[in-house]
Motif scaffolding. Structure first.
Motif, PDB file in Angstrom:
ATOM      1  N   ILE A   1       1.174  -0.903   0.140  1.00  0.00           N
ATOM      2  CA  ILE A   1       0.212   0.043   0.240  1.00  0.00           C
ATOM      3  C   ILE A   1       0.603   1.421  -0.293  1.00  0.00           C
ATOM      4  O   ILE A   1       1.799   1.168   0.670  1.00  0.00           O
ATOM      5  CB  ILE A   1      -1.198  -0.179   1.030  1.00  0.00           C
ATOM      6  CG1 ILE A   1      -1.623  -1.129   1.819  1.00  0.00           C
ATOM      7  CG2 ILE A   1      -1.480   1.279   1.170  1.00  0.00           C
ATOM      8  CD1 ILE A   1      -2.985  -1.243   0.680  1.00  0.00           C
ATOM      9  N   LYS A   2       0.806   2.478  -0.402  1.00  0.00           N
ATOM     10  CA  LYS A   2       1.801   3.671  -1.093  1.00  0.00           C
ATOM     11  C   LYS A   2       0.550   4.317   0.283  1.00  0.00           C
ATOM     12  O   LYS A   2      -0.464   4.385   0.750  1.00  0.00           O
ATOM     13  CB  LYS A   2       0.496   4.059  -2.091  1.00  0.00           C
ATOM     14  CG  LYS A   2       1.872   4.024  -3.026  1.00  0.00           C
ATOM     15  CD  LYS A   2       1.528   4.863  -4.359  1.00  0.00           C
ATOM     16  CE  LYS A   2       1.961   3.860  -6.071  1.00  0.00           C
ATOM     17  NZ  LYS A   2       2.269   5.008  -6.493  1.00  0.00           N
ATOM     18  N   ALA A   3       1.701   4.628   1.087  1.00  0.00           N
ATOM     19  CA  ALA A   3       1.070   6.161   2.113  1.00  0.00           C
ATOM     20  C   ALA A   3       0.782   5.046   3.350  1.00  0.00           C
ATOM     21  O   ALA A   3      -0.140   5.842   3.847  1.00  0.00           O
ATOM     22  CB  ALA A   3       0.385   7.491   1.453  1.00  0.00           C
ATOM     23  N   GLY A   4       1.883   4.276   3.453  1.00  0.00           N
ATOM     24  CA  GLY A   4       1.009   3.097   4.532  1.00  0.00           C
ATOM     25  C   GLY A   4       0.578   3.995   6.841  1.00  0.00           C
ATOM     26  O   GLY A   4      -0.210   3.440   6.799  1.00  0.00           O
ATOM     27  N   ASN A   5       1.736   5.295   6.056  1.00  0.00           N
ATOM     28  CA  ASN A   5       1.787   5.948   7.480  1.00  0.00           C
ATOM     29  C   ASN A   5       0.078   6.445   7.849  1.00  0.00           C
ATOM     30  O   ASN A   5      -0.871   6.116   8.625  1.00  0.00           O
ATOM     31  CB  ASN A   5       2.066   6.623   7.641  1.00  0.00           C
ATOM     32  CG  ASN A   5       2.305   7.726   6.356  1.00  0.00           C
ATOM     33  OD1 ASN A   5       1.803   7.639   5.600  1.00  0.00           O
ATOM     34  ND2 ASN A   5       3.235   8.860   7.086  1.00  0.00           N
ATOM     35  N   VAL A   6      -0.569   7.263   6.211  1.00  0.00           N
ATOM     36  CA  VAL A   6      -2.315   7.764   6.700  1.00  0.00           C
ATOM     37  C   VAL A   6      -2.724   6.132   7.214  1.00  0.00           C
ATOM     38  O   VAL A   6      -3.564   6.430   7.400  1.00  0.00           O
ATOM     39  CB  VAL A   6      -2.346   8.814   4.857  1.00  0.00           C
ATOM     40  CG1 VAL A   6      -3.837   8.602   4.756  1.00  0.00           C
ATOM     41  CG2 VAL A   6      -0.575   9.523   4.423  1.00  0.00           C
ATOM     42  N   VAL A   7      -2.804   5.141   6.559  1.00  0.00           N
ATOM     43  CA  VAL A   7      -3.563   3.796   5.500  1.00  0.00           C
ATOM     44  C   VAL A   7      -4.228   4.307   7.881  1.00  0.00           C
ATOM     45  O   VAL A   7      -5.001   3.478   8.225  1.00  0.00           O
ATOM     46  CB  VAL A   7      -3.278   3.290   5.165  1.00  0.00           C
ATOM     47  CG1 VAL A   7      -4.227   1.973   5.596  1.00  0.00           C
ATOM     48  CG2 VAL A   7      -3.609   3.851   3.291  1.00  0.00           C
ATOM     49  N   ALA A   8      -3.133   3.276   8.222  1.00  0.00           N
ATOM     50  CA  ALA A   8      -2.769   2.552   9.432  1.00  0.00           C
ATOM     51  C   ALA A   8      -2.995   3.997  10.270  1.00  0.00           C
ATOM     52  O   ALA A   8      -3.810   3.287  11.267  1.00  0.00           O
ATOM     53  CB  ALA A   8      -0.459   2.874  10.160  1.00  0.00           C
ATOM     54  N   GLU A   9      -3.069   4.964   9.979  1.00  0.00           N
ATOM     55  CA  GLU A   9      -3.748   5.594  11.249  1.00  0.00           C
ATOM     56  C   GLU A   9      -5.133   6.290  10.944  1.00  0.00           C
ATOM     57  O   GLU A   9      -6.159   5.748  12.024  1.00  0.00           O
ATOM     58  CB  GLU A   9      -2.805   7.306  10.920  1.00  0.00           C
ATOM     59  CG  GLU A   9      -3.495   8.192  12.099  1.00  0.00           C
ATOM     60  CD  GLU A   9      -2.673   7.819  13.500  1.00  0.00           C
ATOM     61  OE1 GLU A   9      -3.462   8.608  14.718  1.00  0.00           O
ATOM     62  OE2 GLU A   9      -1.790   7.238  13.887  1.00  0.00           O
ATOM     63  N   LEU A  10      -5.509   5.573  10.150  1.00  0.00           N
ATOM     64  CA  LEU A  10      -6.961   5.588   9.591  1.00  0.00           C
ATOM     65  C   LEU A  10      -7.732   4.861  10.253  1.00  0.00           C
ATOM     66  O   LEU A  10      -8.610   4.750  10.576  1.00  0.00           O
ATOM     67  CB  LEU A  10      -7.109   5.904   8.711  1.00  0.00           C
ATOM     68  CG  LEU A  10      -7.298   7.733   7.334  1.00  0.00           C
ATOM     69  CD1 LEU A  10      -7.558   7.125   5.908  1.00  0.00           C
ATOM     70  CD2 LEU A  10      -8.569   8.082   8.373  1.00  0.00           C
ATOM     71  N   LEU A  11      -7.194   3.263  10.011  1.00  0.00           N
ATOM     72  CA  LEU A  11      -7.606   2.197  10.214  1.00  0.00           C
ATOM     73  C   LEU A  11      -7.490   2.082  11.896  1.00  0.00           C
ATOM     74  O   LEU A  11      -8.660   1.251  12.344  1.00  0.00           O
ATOM     75  CB  LEU A  11      -6.498   1.124   9.579  1.00  0.00           C
ATOM     76  CG  LEU A  11      -7.341   0.956   7.859  1.00  0.00           C
ATOM     77  CD1 LEU A  11      -6.311  -0.280   7.986  1.00  0.00           C
ATOM     78  CD2 LEU A  11      -8.238   0.823   7.331  1.00  0.00           C
ATOM     79  N   SER A  12      -6.585   2.671  12.338  1.00  0.00           N
ATOM     80  CA  SER A  12      -6.427   2.541  13.706  1.00  0.00           C
ATOM     81  C   SER A  12      -7.244   3.021  14.887  1.00  0.00           C
ATOM     82  O   SER A  12      -6.628   3.410  15.964  1.00  0.00           O
ATOM     83  CB  SER A  12      -4.645   1.897  14.678  1.00  0.00           C
ATOM     84  OG  SER A  12      -4.258   3.030  14.173  1.00  0.00           O
ATOM     85  N   ALA A  13      -7.482   4.319  14.336  1.00  0.00           N
ATOM     86  CA  ALA A  13      -8.553   5.540  15.238  1.00  0.00           C
ATOM     87  C   ALA A  13      -9.846   4.768  15.709  1.00  0.00           C
ATOM     88  O   ALA A  13      -9.406   5.019  16.777  1.00  0.00           O
ATOM     89  CB  ALA A  13      -9.094   6.820  13.440  1.00  0.00           C
ATOM     90  N   ASN A  14     -10.204   4.140  15.171  1.00  0.00           N
ATOM     91  CA  ASN A  14     -11.125   2.783  16.037  1.00  0.00           C
ATOM     92  C   ASN A  14     -10.811   2.372  17.622  1.00  0.00           C
ATOM     93  O   ASN A  14     -11.292   2.522  18.420  1.00  0.00           O
ATOM     94  CB  ASN A  14     -12.072   2.485  15.083  1.00  0.00           C
ATOM     95  CG  ASN A  14     -13.444   2.411  15.516  1.00  0.00           C
ATOM     96  OD1 ASN A  14     -14.324   2.975  16.628  1.00  0.00           O
ATOM     97  ND2 ASN A  14     -14.213   1.397  15.778  1.00  0.00           N
TER      98      ASN A  14
END
Length: 161
Positions: free
Chosen positions: A132-145
């Motif tokens: 996945i590109k921009a993995g840090n953004v995706v990790a932050e969005l997925l782990s927010a909940n």
């Protein structure tokens, strides 16, 4: 995309897969073929190279298909995973069901911010998002909940004490 969104649901992020892996696979395929041709038709090395070529070719086809025909969207309520081209198969994963977000990336991929994710759900099932590109953004969005749930449980524990 608008047909599968629920009312009051907004598209937060569209996940993009890295095409770099596909081009690296193509480079290896071309190198194997050219080296096998240079070794000659009856050579033992060319036989081994052709045996290596087959699984790498299958991996390249799978990567091509995943990169160009799979789409993943993160909304404010769920993750939408759309597979295939002709016969679309759509899976929905509510963000509340995500129990864990595990990710890994090697040293070279960290500089490019490319990550592979394994998302575990509450019913002990999981799905994997590779390269996945921009993995840090995706990790932050997925782990927010998950972070919100942890804060709530900490507040409840403090109240009990």
């Amino acid at each position: 995309m608008n047909k599968i969104l629920m009312p009051k649901e907004k598209l937060v992020y569209k996940i993009k897969f890295s095409t770099r892996i596909f081009f690296i696979d193509l480079l290896f395929l071309l190198a194997i073929i050219s080296f096998a041709v240079n070794q000659g038709r009856g050579s033992f090395i060319s036989l081994i190279l052709m045996i290596i070529f087959i699984p790498l070719f299958i991996k390249t086809i799978k990567d091509f298909y995943r990169i160009f025909f799979h789409k993943v969207y993160i909304t404010n309520f769920r993750v939408i995973y759309q597979k295939h081209f002709l016969f679309r198969k759509i899976k929905f994963f509510p963000l509340k069901r995500i129990n864990g977000v595990f990710f890994k990336s090697n040293i070279l991929d960290r500089a490019k911010n490319m990550t592979t994710f394994k998302l575990t759900l509450t019913d002990n099932t999981f799905f994997i998002l590779k390269n996945i590109k921009a993995g840090n953004v995706v990790a932050e969005l997925l782990s927010a909940n998950i972070k919100k749930e942890n804060k709530k449980s900490l507040k409840l524990r403090k109240k009990k004490l």
